[in-house]
Design an enzyme around this catalytic site. Structure first.
Site, mmCIF file in Angstrom:
data_model
loop_
_atom_site.group_PDB
_atom_site.id
_atom_site.type_symbol
_atom_site.label_atom_id
_atom_site.label_comp_id
_atom_site.label_asym_id
_atom_site.label_seq_id
_atom_site.Cartn_x
_atom_site.Cartn_y
_atom_site.Cartn_z
ATOM 1 N N GLY A 135 0.830 -1.209 0.000
ATOM 2 C CA GLY A 135 0.000 0.000 0.000
ATOM 3 C C GLY A 135 0.856 1.246 0.000
ATOM 4 N N THR A 190 5.578 2.560 5.671
ATOM 5 C CA THR A 190 4.252 2.089 6.067
ATOM 6 C C THR A 190 3.574 3.119 6.948
ATOM 7 O OG1 THR A 190 3.012 0.559 7.465
ATOM 8 C CG2 THR A 190 5.351 0.673 7.866
ATOM 9 N N ASP A 209 1.375 2.213 8.939
ATOM 10 C CA ASP A 209 1.058 1.460 10.153
ATOM 11 C C ASP A 209 2.146 1.565 11.216
ATOM 12 O OD1 ASP A 209 -1.351 0.572 9.158
ATOM 13 O OD2 ASP A 209 -0.451 -1.169 8.183
ATOM 14 N N MET A 258 -7.140 3.643 10.287
ATOM 15 C CA MET A 258 -6.465 2.458 9.773
ATOM 16 C C MET A 258 -5.524 1.839 10.807
ATOM 17 S SD MET A 258 -5.590 3.314 5.795
ATOM 18 C CE MET A 258 -6.715 2.864 4.462
ATOM 19 N N GLY A 259 -5.264 0.550 10.638
ATOM 20 C CA GLY A 259 -4.385 -0.175 11.552
ATOM 21 C C GLY A 259 -5.060 -1.464 11.970
ATOM 22 N N ARG A 260 -4.751 -2.546 11.272
ATOM 23 C CA ARG A 260 -5.434 -3.811 11.576
ATOM 24 C C ARG A 260 -4.881 -4.467 12.830
ATOM 25 N NH1 ARG A 260 -6.242 -5.798 5.514
ATOM 26 N NH2 ARG A 260 -7.691 -4.148 4.988
ATOM 27 N N GLU A 299 -9.392 0.230 13.105
ATOM 28 C CA GLU A 299 -10.249 -0.679 12.336
ATOM 29 C C GLU A 299 -10.138 -2.106 12.854
ATOM 30 O OE1 GLU A 299 -8.932 -1.202 8.219
ATOM 31 O OE2 GLU A 299 -6.865 -0.759 8.782
ATOM 32 N N GLN A 314 -6.077 8.799 4.502
ATOM 33 C CA GLN A 314 -5.023 8.664 5.510
ATOM 34 C C GLN A 314 -3.667 8.366 4.893
ATOM 35 O OE1 GLN A 314 -6.581 6.286 9.212
ATOM 36 N NE2 GLN A 314 -7.868 5.859 7.464
ATOM 37 N N ARG A 315 -3.668 7.620 3.807
ATOM 38 C CA ARG A 315 -2.374 7.262 3.221
ATOM 39 C C ARG A 315 -2.084 8.025 1.937
ATOM 40 N NH1 ARG A 315 -3.775 1.121 1.069
ATOM 41 N NH2 ARG A 315 -4.240 1.730 -1.070
#
Lengths: 401, 401
Positions: free
Chosen positions: A11, A135, A137, A181-183, A238, A293-294
């Site tokens: 991503g 990233t 993340d 975001m952030g699994r 998320e 966000q990205r």
């Protein structure tokens, strides 16, 4: 003259192109030629690449162009190094007379670098393989933080602050849930704490995936928060999940199928919105910050752009000095102030691991400690001057177009 | 010395505070005192107001502070002018010795101005009532456009362009659906057409609520678009509905109830995402731009900020000259170039009406004509320099905090 091949994978982030900029500039300054894989290693397998040195392109624009200039892929190399794909790739590297391969990406991309570098060792190839981290993340180990995270954190903090201002205008109880975001790692959601000011304590509640999420505690938290403030803004990752490991966004699994027979998967924020409406009955709205966000490059952090470029430049410089099988890491000095040194770490120590948000920076399961503030604050500093044309930011045309 | 009372009402925009800035500045320059209703007419009924002239506040910051500085309300005055609320309001106006009331808002707020002005006529009050238009929906009649629309259009265009760049990075078919605000009028969704460039035709499909939405035509459109481009970005108004008048976001009504027994109302974008996944089977993602469309002040249009201020200033100036029961309208000159004059129109001609997107600016039910481009392009021009502090925009503390 050395020949460098660079690719982007996974991503995008707001600054993945700034690292590419760093690679191109450093390579040129060191008298190297640079080729770019189109759509990462997967595209290169189909011999899709571009000569980046010879193009008449204003690469300065890479610093404010979102997404991956070279295109991307999600392609995992097989575990078994005897698979034919390795031989094919190295034949293509050889055909193009490549000396150095740089791969800009996250976890999976570092896995690619690791495997290619191990295969090179096996066949005694001289090609050097270097990983350039990116990233939003922020979940790569062995590095203080990742390029891309600072800009995403700045966007999240700024947007959540705007949402807090907007959500507060009516004189009645309202709960606003922002899904970030952030699994698996809560770094980005935690950045929403930056939206607070001395007179505005929203977001009052912040939930990360590192802590088991419990609906009844959540309900109590929200009720308590509504006692403090008429408008309550809640930020959730998320990927929040309960003690049994079930994602909150999957709470609708059994009961909710759409008319086409699919699971709705509307997101954790939507599930919590409906929960609040049904259990408290007050006005409630959920907002998923989603792709911006990205990819919102207009509010990238200047510090992040600068560091992303240096990470790219360092990768080239270190490879030219013979490094391989390593990733450029950012090491923060222990003394006062913010000081980063760029060092190489074995990519095998990075790939397939995830750096979680530290549990001792999480307070009461629903708040973030000041220690995180000290960590994240330097990463969002500074604004890049974006060139506008006709009222909109001027972006560089992607190489794959 | 005249005394002015100003209020803000309805949903905020990125520049509703710029109109307030114009009101405060013009009033001060004309030697007037200004009071601000807190939470609109509803708050004023509870005697919630603030002296805006005497405050030591950096009002310049209003130009980049989102949401409503004075707070807002959604309060509809009764149709019957004999209701007690009118008498109460005018007692309170009199108690505060108010000469002029300015109300910044959309349709419903103009209805408030109309009713108060008619009541003033009935009781032969000298108080002047003026409407200051604002709405991101751009649906007020009698004015070329509304302050707030240009900034929202700029945010939508810029964000959709970023999303187009992001969505295109993988080498496989992908449909991305962007849901944009606008329940009854498609002005804001149409602005997504500005995201296109000479080499990038996405968003390839744009659907407004002015045209009946049909799932089978939509499916055909998407399939055709996928023949043209690997990545297809579709922009839809939240308010698209079918020929029977049923909202697409309500297509899940019957089948989809969450575990708490509520309708999901996940939005038109989500419904279409599931439809595409089930009928085409390709990767599909939906994005709801949500609140940032109206509260993201960091990318406001400088032209919009400028016009919003002038609209506020004009309201004060015209009221001082004796105007009442009217709204400040923006009239575009017919000649070449972009030229706006600020004129008063009877507020009774504005309230409770909606200006739809012109049907002859819609092409094939899924595209927007160049005529709209000429209309909207001047409205998104210019960037306001936002003051950053600690990496985030500096916002003015709301008056109601």
């Amino acid at each position: 003259m050395k020949r460098i091949l660079v690719g982007q994978s996974g991503g995008p982030t707001a600054v993945i192109n700034s690292s590419l900029y760093g690679v191109i500039m450093e390579a040129k300054e060191q008298g190297c030629e640079v080729y770019g894989m189109i759509n990462g290693i997967e595209g290169f397998l189909e011999e899709k690449y571009i000569d980046l040195t010879g193009q008449d392109v204003d690469y300065e624009l890479l610093k404010c162009t979102p997404a991956s200039y070279l295109g991307s892929c999600r392609y995992k190399l097989p575990e078994n190094l005897n698979e034919i794909v390795y031989r094919l790739l190295f034949e293509k590297f050889k055909k193009l007379a490549i000396d150095i391969v740089l791969y800009i990406g996250g976890n999976d991309s570092m896995d690619t670098v690791d495997k290619l570098s191990r295969y090179a060792d096996e066949i005694e190839s001289d090609i050097k393989f270097i990983g350039i981290p990116k990233t939003i993340d922020n979940d790569l180990v062995e590095t203080d933080h990742c390029p891309g995270y600072g800009s995403a954190a700045k966007f999240v903090a700024g947007t959540v602050r705007d949402v807090v201002w907007d959500a507060g205008v009516y004189d009645r109880p309202v709960v606003t849930i922002v899904e970030i975001m952030g699994r698996h790692a809560g770094w980005l959601t935690a950045a929403s704490v930056l939206a607070r000011t001395e007179y505005e304590k929203n977001p009052l509640l912040i939930y990360l995936p590192e802590i088991d999420f419990d609906l009844s505690s959540f309900l109590r938290d929200v009720k308590d928060a509504l006692e403090q403030s008429r408008s309550v803004v809640v930020c959730v990752s998320e990927g929040i999940k309960d003690a049994a490991g079930k994602l909150i966004c999957e709470y609708e699994d059994e009961s909710v199928m759409d008319q086409f027979g699919h699971k709705m998967l509307a997101g954790a924020g939507k599930v919590l919105e409906h929960f609040i409406k049904s259990s408290i009955g007050c006005k409630c709205r959920s907002i998923e910050l989603n792709l911006p966000q990205r990819c919102f490059a207009q509010m990238a952090s200047a510090k992040d752009i600068e560091e992303a470029e240096i990470v790219g430049r360092t990768g080239v410089a270190k490879a030219l000095k013979g490094q391989s099988g390593s990733m450029v890491a950012m090491i923060r000095a222990r003394e006062e102030g913010y000081n980063i040194s760029y060092e190489m770490v074995p990519v095998t120590d990075v790939c397939n691991l995830e750096k979680k948000f530290p549990s001792d920076w999480i307070v009461n399961g629903n708040d973030i400690s000041d220690k995180f503030y000290d960590y994240v604050e330097p990463l969002i500093q500074g604004e890049h001057t974006v060139e506008f044309e006709g009222g909109l930011p001027r972006l560089l045309k992607p190489a794959y177009k």
